[in-house]
Enzyme design. Structure first.
Site, mmCIF file in Angstrom:
data_model
loop_
_atom_site.group_PDB
_atom_site.id
_atom_site.type_symbol
_atom_site.label_atom_id
_atom_site.label_comp_id
_atom_site.label_asym_id
_atom_site.label_seq_id
_atom_site.Cartn_x
_atom_site.Cartn_y
_atom_site.Cartn_z
ATOM 1 N N GLY A 42 0.901 -1.344 -0.013
ATOM 2 C CA GLY A 42 0.072 -0.045 0.148
ATOM 3 C C GLY A 42 0.809 1.644 0.024
ATOM 4 N N ASP A 101 -6.036 1.996 10.265
ATOM 5 C CA ASP A 101 -7.310 1.731 10.346
ATOM 6 C C ASP A 101 -7.708 1.296 11.834
ATOM 7 O OD1 ASP A 101 -9.893 1.061 10.002
ATOM 8 O OD2 ASP A 101 -9.400 -0.752 8.883
HETATM 9 P P1 IMP Z 1 -5.053 -1.796 10.323
HETATM 10 O O1 IMP Z 1 -4.138 -3.011 10.571
HETATM 11 O O2 IMP Z 1 -6.561 -2.182 10.738
HETATM 12 O O3 IMP Z 1 -4.665 -0.635 10.889
HETATM 13 O O4 IMP Z 1 -5.220 -1.935 8.875
HETATM 14 C C1 IMP Z 1 -3.864 -1.394 8.039
HETATM 15 C C2 IMP Z 1 -4.040 -1.838 6.802
HETATM 16 O O5 IMP Z 1 -5.245 -2.268 6.282
HETATM 17 C C3 IMP Z 1 -3.469 -0.887 5.925
HETATM 18 O O6 IMP Z 1 -2.062 -0.931 5.750
HETATM 19 C C4 IMP Z 1 -4.231 -1.059 4.551
HETATM 20 O O7 IMP Z 1 -3.264 -1.902 3.658
HETATM 21 C C5 IMP Z 1 -5.342 -1.855 4.783
HETATM 22 N N1 IMP Z 1 -6.513 -0.853 4.929
HETATM 23 C C6 IMP Z 1 -7.535 -0.243 5.997
HETATM 24 N N2 IMP Z 1 -8.329 0.443 5.568
HETATM 25 C C7 IMP Z 1 -8.025 0.566 4.018
HETATM 26 C C8 IMP Z 1 -8.933 1.176 3.238
HETATM 27 O O8 IMP Z 1 -9.747 1.965 3.395
HETATM 28 N N3 IMP Z 1 -8.740 1.076 2.018
HETATM 29 C C9 IMP Z 1 -7.401 0.230 1.482
HETATM 30 N N4 IMP Z 1 -6.790 -0.612 2.593
HETATM 31 C C10 IMP Z 1 -7.186 -0.262 3.759
HETATM 32 MG MG MG Z 2 -1.088 -1.232 4.137
#
Ligand code: IMP
Ligand code: MG
Length: 174
Positions: A42, A101
């Site tokens: 990403g 996120d």
């Molecule tokens: P977390 O571990 O829930 O903080 O998620 C982080 C990872 O999930 C990020 O590095 C993204 O790759 C993916 N992610 C979270 N939200 C989104 C979104 O709205 N669009 C695309 N990828 C997301």
């Molecule tokens: Mg990511």
């Protein structure tokens, strides 16, 4: 159902913000050498622009984690797909993420990278979905705080697609 791509943050705004972040980071790390650690996949576009906006000596490293089971919901568990290939021991490390996120990915990464004993470890994320973040941590550099919406573009994907869009947007089903 038809799908429409809506813009949330224009390419122009992103570019302006990335330049400002780069200048801020360069000020904060003045006189030091940085290691940018991009989290694949990403962050690859953000990393490319941010690196060019930081006028300091630096090296760029990457690692890859995956956390999402299906397209848009977090599976909760984070897996290291591939690790750094150069040592970060005693270095000033700045993690470059596309989006925070729930914060699970970053919590995993912070724990993992601390084991290598960097001199310092900070976080720069382009986007932050503040309302959804469950893990308490300080984000040192944040590009944009965004609402709880699944976003795509500028590196962010939905099922692998849309990473090449210059804007950050979302898919509207009509
Ligand atoms: P977390 O571990 O829930 O903080 O998620 C982080 C990872 O999930 C990020 O590095 C993204 O790759 C993916 N992610 C979270 N939200 C989104 C979104 O709205 N669009 C695309 N990828 C997301
Ligand atoms: Mg990511």
């Amino acid at each position: 159902m038809a799908e429409k791509l809506r813009t949330l943050i224009t390419a122009h705004r992103i570019q302006r913000r990335v330049r400002a972040l780069g200048a801020e980071i360069a000020r904060d790390y003045r006189g030091q050498e940085l290691v940018l650690v991009g989290i694949l996949k990403g962050s690859f576009i953000f990393m490319a622009d941010l690196a060019r906006a930081i006028h300091l000596p630096m090296t760029c490293e990457f690692l890859r984690v995956s956390s999402y089971g299906d397209g848009t919901t977090s599976s909760g568990s984070v897996r290291l797909d591939f690790d750094l290939t150069n040592s970060i021991r005693g270095r000033h490390v700045l993690i470059v993420e596309d989006i925070v996120d729930t914060g699970m990915t970053l919590r995993f990464l912070l724990r993992h990278l601390k084991l290598s004993r960097p001199a310092s470890l900070r976080i720069c994320t382009l986007l932050h979905k503040e309302e959804r973040t469950k893990v308490k941590m300080s984000l040192d550099y944040v590009g944009f705080r965004i609402p709880d919406k699944f976003v795509i573009g500028y590196g962010l994907d939905y099922a692998g697609r849309y990473r090449n869009l210059p804007n950050v947007g979302f898919i509207e089903k009509t």
